[in-house]
Design a protein around this motif. Structure first.
Motif: not given
Length: 255
Positions: A12-22
């Motif tokens: 896993p990398g740095e945690p990110t939000g749903a917006a970045a994934v999308l």
């Protein structure tokens, strides 16, 4: 002698939000197919592959899935949903107020166009979304339906052959760029079988469902052809105990 297979851990990398994934998913399209919009299947399944629990998909999701699912809706130009899913899930407002406002600010319609296709006119006229002020619902059908024609949000398009290809052709004619297909499993299988699905965004819920729930289909309910299809993984994300997979199906060849 061939080399033995090698295995890489998904660190896993740095945690990110749903917006970045999308944003990453939207920026990574499968090769375009001339004559139709980019079409992504957005589905949720249990670990053992079932798409529903007791006939509904909601029990498989949670806040992690909801953020991705509604985020795809916000970014899509159109949603493609089978009539059975619309009837069973009782579709209502598809976006939250803040999502509509972001779309308005970007110069877009408050909600994506919602499209469905039916040969027999099997869509219930009392599905809530058909009467929402902000909604726009395109029904491609072979049969006229007076009750649907009276629904506030509905535009009925009568055709000779109501098929997934027909509805995608109609969306392409309307300059729709990104279509998110939310199933159900019968519609998704038809898209795969006819070579009309470009990508799959699959949420894997940490549940075992088994066959105890009568009629629990997999995410594909129906034949897709003689041979299995090989998908190309593009990204995997984890939130809590839920996994999200983005995969490509299309190679850019016309269906």
């Amino acid at each position: 002698m061939s080399e033995p297979p090698r295995y890489a851990a998904l660190v896993p990398g740095e945690p990110t939000g749903a917006a970045a994934v999308l944003d990453a998913i939207v920026a990574d399209p499968a090769p375009a197919v001339p004559g139709r919009p980019r079409t992504i299947g957005v589905m949720v399944a249990s670990i053992d592959g079932h798409a529903t629990v007791a006939g509904r998909s909601g029990a498989l999701g949670g806040p992690e899935d909801r953020a991705i699912f509604r985020g795809v809706r916000e970014r899509a130009d159109a949603l493609l949903v089978g009539t059975g899913t619309l009837n069973r899930e009782r579709y209502a407002t598809v976006l939250d107020d803040d999502q509509r406002e972001r779309r308005r600010t970007a110069g877009r319609t408050p909600e994506p166009l919602l499209a469905t296709v039916t040969r027999s006119g099997s869509l219930d006229a009392d599905v809530p979304v058909l009467h929402e002020d902000e909604a726009r619902v395109l029904v491609v059908t072979e049969q006229a339906d007076a009750a649907l024609e009276q629904a506030r949000a509905v535009e009925l398009v009568q055709v000779v052959d109501a098929s997934p290809a027909t509805v995608l052709g109609e969306l392409h004619r309307r300059e729709i760029g990104l279509v998110a297909c939310e199933g159900g499993p019968t519609l998704l299988a038809a898209l795969v079988r006819d070579g009309l699905l470009d990508e799959l965004l699959l949420t894997v819920s940490p549940l075992l469902v088994g066959t105890a729930t009568t009629g629990a289909p997999t995410i594909l309910d129906g034949a897709i052809g003689v041979d299995p299809l090989t998908l190309r993984p593009r990204g995997v994300w984890r939130s809590g105990d839920v996994l999200f997979h983005h995969l490509h199906l299309s190679d850019g060849s016309p269906a």
